[in-house]
Motif scaffolding. Structure first.
Motif, short mmCIF file in Angstrom:
data_model
loop_
_atom_site.label_atom_id
_atom_site.label_comp_id
_atom_site.label_asym_id
_atom_site.label_seq_id
_atom_site.Cartn_x
_atom_site.Cartn_y
_atom_site.Cartn_z
N ARG A 176 0.87 -1.18 0.00
CA ARG A 176 0.00 0.00 0.00
C ARG A 176 0.90 1.22 0.00
NH1 ARG A 176 -3.88 1.35 4.98
NH2 ARG A 176 -1.82 1.40 5.96
N TRP A 263 -6.66 -5.40 -0.07
CA TRP A 263 -7.08 -4.33 0.85
C TRP A 263 -8.58 -4.10 0.73
CZ3 TRP A 263 -3.70 -1.97 4.19
CH2 TRP A 263 -2.35 -2.27 3.99
N ARG A 321 -7.09 -0.72 7.15
CA ARG A 321 -7.11 -1.99 7.87
C ARG A 321 -7.26 -1.75 9.37
NH1 ARG A 321 -2.36 -5.90 5.31
NH2 ARG A 321 -3.64 -6.76 3.62
N ASP A 324 -4.85 0.66 11.63
CA ASP A 324 -4.33 1.85 10.95
C ASP A 324 -4.56 3.09 11.81
OD1 ASP A 324 -3.23 0.77 8.68
OD2 ASP A 324 -5.02 0.98 7.45
N PRO A 345 -13.13 -2.10 9.95
CA PRO A 345 -13.29 -1.47 8.63
C PRO A 345 -14.56 -1.90 7.91
CG PRO A 345 -11.74 -3.29 8.50
CD PRO A 345 -12.17 -3.20 9.94
N PRO A 370 -5.11 -6.53 14.82
CA PRO A 370 -5.89 -7.55 14.10
C PRO A 370 -5.84 -8.89 14.82
CG PRO A 370 -4.49 -6.30 12.58
CD PRO A 370 -4.08 -5.89 13.97
N ASP A 386 -11.81 -11.87 4.05
CA ASP A 386 -11.99 -10.56 4.67
C ASP A 386 -11.02 -10.38 5.83
OD1 ASP A 386 -13.95 -9.67 2.96
OD2 ASP A 386 -15.61 -10.33 4.22
N ARG A 389 -7.75 -9.42 4.41
CA ARG A 389 -7.79 -8.05 3.88
C ARG A 389 -7.80 -7.02 5.01
NH1 ARG A 389 -10.51 -10.55 -0.37
NH2 ARG A 389 -12.46 -10.70 0.78
N TRP A 390 -8.39 -7.37 6.15
CA TRP A 390 -8.44 -6.44 7.28
C TRP A 390 -7.14 -6.40 8.06
CZ3 TRP A 390 -13.71 -8.77 9.09
CH2 TRP A 390 -14.71 -8.38 8.20
N GLY A 391 -6.18 -7.25 7.70
CA GLY A 391 -4.87 -7.17 8.34
C GLY A 391 -4.52 -8.33 9.24
#
Length: 603
Positions: A176, A263, A321, A324, A345, A370, A386, A389-391
């Motif tokens: 990212r 992401w 995420r 963050d 998120p 996470p 998911d 993707r959320w970390g």
């Protein structure tokens, strides 16, 4: 490489310091030199013994450019906070310090510049006190003069010690890279620059550009690191990427380059606010604030949930995420409101009275780290993709999947599975009591009754909760029924036995409407008997025994290789009302076929 931002001071004292450290000019515009102040992000780098390459993002100090300052500082892991000895702590110093503290930037170095103009001790003590009030009091301090070179060696040593203590980035993490500059190079096309925090980019790589227009696929045509072409760059690094086939007007500061599908696209997020030197204050108004995440600055709506938890809805989706850090700022008041940590998120909708307060209670223990098990417990069911993707780290997700019910890419919390099974038991019981002729409920209705997000989870919830125990609900033929279900009611089964006696004597003499009425068998009773395997319905009102097709084939074998409908009807001893749908059924099942002449042939 290590990347630091230089913040805090408004005029050329800061830029002079960067020039003295690197031998490079961070201010790119003539207007910056004329006015003696940085107006946009500047970049410079040098090589130091020990850490090697160190790059600097020189951010503007004037209060009118705090949004630009945050765009440069947002993706950077550490800061040089510059305060001039002859001017001391200034209003812009306070807002820069507020912004860095709100963004969670905990690694830094206090630099007192212009030490040749005034004894730096007073400015240093004031600055340390101000930073300490914001939770940044552990930063070491160095006094230097960019003009005379006094203290530069000590500053280089301090920078080396600072970067040695920074956390090591993960080269295998999902990319990212927040874009802080985009421009066109003749003969090459669009080039973007930014600070690559983690992960790796290389020539030919496929990425997604996330911006105001959504996400589009892009290809990295070339990579530069510190002005030199390279095949691969690994965070933390200042990089320039030449993007193939991307018009310059399609990209701007605040966009992000992402690993594809890695992401989330966040339209709402629940976050915890962090006060600056004190408790967080929830904003009074839902509008008028700007969310600074990475290099993005996006207007945002704020909905309070609890004492320090709010729901944010940015004007455009952002790739955020769990964990963050970002900054809420009031641009009208030139004030940093709070820092924040993303807790969720993809939060659930808040529809009922009191839902916001209950949601705050649910998030009270959320740490912003996470956690696969915590996410599953809060949500009841979650997709593995998911979570990643959320970390949540992939190995942690895999380990959780080995311990809990799974189906179709979903994880189901064991407690939620038990609750779903109990809800299904109640729903099936209520349905069967209201309609004994239609036992069980379809899977789609069962999913809704259990409050599950996917029909695939219905079976695993029942298996986990009851393990198919006799009498409990089970999935059978696309419905949830009781495992010990005996089929239609006794009166209907009695009528079926009488019908069986009729059809045993004349297998193809389907009872007419009067006979069915006399037996008490209407369309719903016949449908229930068919589901139970007691009858075969050729049409809604034509019923035979379940083995009628096999019996019919044995009879038709005696008619020769081909036969007509009339011959079949006579051989079966029935009427066209029965013979026509029976032959159609045999054709659909592949037992017979039609000839070009319109006759029938057994296969």
């Amino acid at each position: 490489m290590h990347v630091l931002c230089t913040a805090g001071h408004v005029d050329h004292g800061k830029s002079t310091l960067v020039r003295a450290l690197t031998g490079m000019e961070p201010d790119r515009y003539a207007e910056e030199h004329r006015r003696g102040m940085t107006l946009d992000l500047g970049f410079a780098w040098t090589t130091l013994p020990g850490p090697g390459a160190v790059a600097f993002v020189d951010v503007p100090g004037h209060e009118r450019f705090v949004s630009t300052m945050l765009a440069g500082a947002g993706p950077v892991p550490a800061a040089l906070f510059v305060v001039a000895a002859d001017e001391g702590w200034m209003p812009q110093s306070a807002e820069h310090a507020d912004a860095l503290a709100a963004a969670g930037l905990r690694h830094g170095l206090l630099v007192i510049s212009r030490a040749d103009l005034l004894d730096p001790e007073l400015a240093r003590d004031d600055a340390r006190a101000e930073l300490a009030a914001r939770g940044l009091g552990s930063w070491p301090a160095v006094a230097v003069s960019g003009r005379t070179g006094e203290g530069l060696d000590a500053l280089r040593t301090a920078i080396a010690e600072l970067v040695a203590g920074l956390p090591a980035p993960d080269p295998d993490a999902a990319v990212r890279m927040w874009v802080d500059r985009a421009f066109t190079v003749r003969g090459s096309g669009t080039v973007v620059t930014g600070t690559l925090g983690t992960g790796t980019v290389h020539r030919g790589q496929e990425l997604e550009l996330d911006g105001a227009g959504g996400r589009i696929a892009v290809t990295v045509r070339a990579v530069q690191e510190l002005g030199e072409p390279v095949e691969t760059a690994t965070g933390v690094a200042r990089v320039a990427l030449n993007l193939r086939g991307l018009p310059r007007e399609k990209v701007r500061r605040g966009d992000a380059l992402l690993d594809p599908h890695a992401w989330p696209s966040v339209v709402e997020a629940d976050v915890r606010l962090h006060g600056i030197g004190g408790p967080a204050q929830v904003p009074d108004s839902p509008v008028g604030l700007t969310l600074h995440a990475g290099s993005a600055a996006v207007p945002v709506r704020v909905r309070p949930l609890g004492d320090d938890v709010v729901r944010l809805r940015p004007d455009r989706p952002l790739p955020l995420r769990i964990g963050d850090r970002a900054v809420l700022r009031d641009p009208g008041a030139h004030r940093v409101v709070a820092g924040l940590t993303v807790l969720d998120p993809q939060p659930p909708a808040l529809r009922r009275r009191g839902a916001a307060r209950r949601r705050a209670g649910t998030l009270a223990a959320a740490s912003g780290v996470p956690d696969a098990a915590g996410e599953l417990s809060r949500r009841g069911a979650v997709r593995t993709g998911d979570l990643v993707r959320w970390g949540v780290p992939g190995p942690e997700v895999a380990a959780l999947a080995a311990r809990v019910p799974t189906a179709a890419g979903w994880l189901l919390d064991p407690t939620r599975a038990t609750e779903a099974a109990e809800a299904l038991d109640r729903a099936v019981a209520a349905h069967d009591a209201a309609d004994p002729l239609d036992p069980g409920i379809p899977l789609a209705e069962a999913r809704r009754a259990a409050g599950l997000p996917d029909v695939a989870l219905v079976a695993v919830a029942l298996d986990r909760a009851g393990d198919g125990a006799p009498g409990g609900p089970v999935v059978r033929d696309g419905r949830v029924v009781r495992a010990g279900d005996d089929g239609p009611p006794a009166a209907v089964l009695d009528a079926a036995r009488q019908l069986h006696a009729d059809l045993t004597a004349a297998p193809f003499a389907a009872p007419d409407a009067d006979r069915l009425a006399a037996l008490g068998l209407g369309p719903r009773e016949l449908a229930a008997l068919e589901r139970a395997g007691e009858l075969l319905r050729l049409t809604p009102d034509v019923a035979l025994l379940p083995d009628a097709p096999d019996r019919a084939v044995e009879v038709l074998r005696g008619l020769g290789p081909e036969f007509t409908l009339s011959a079949a009807r006579q051989a079966l001893g029935t009427s066209r009302r029965v013979a026509v749908p029976l032959l159609e059924l045999l054709g659909r099942r592949g037992r017979t076929l039609r000839t070009p002449e319109g006759t029938h042939r057994l296969r």
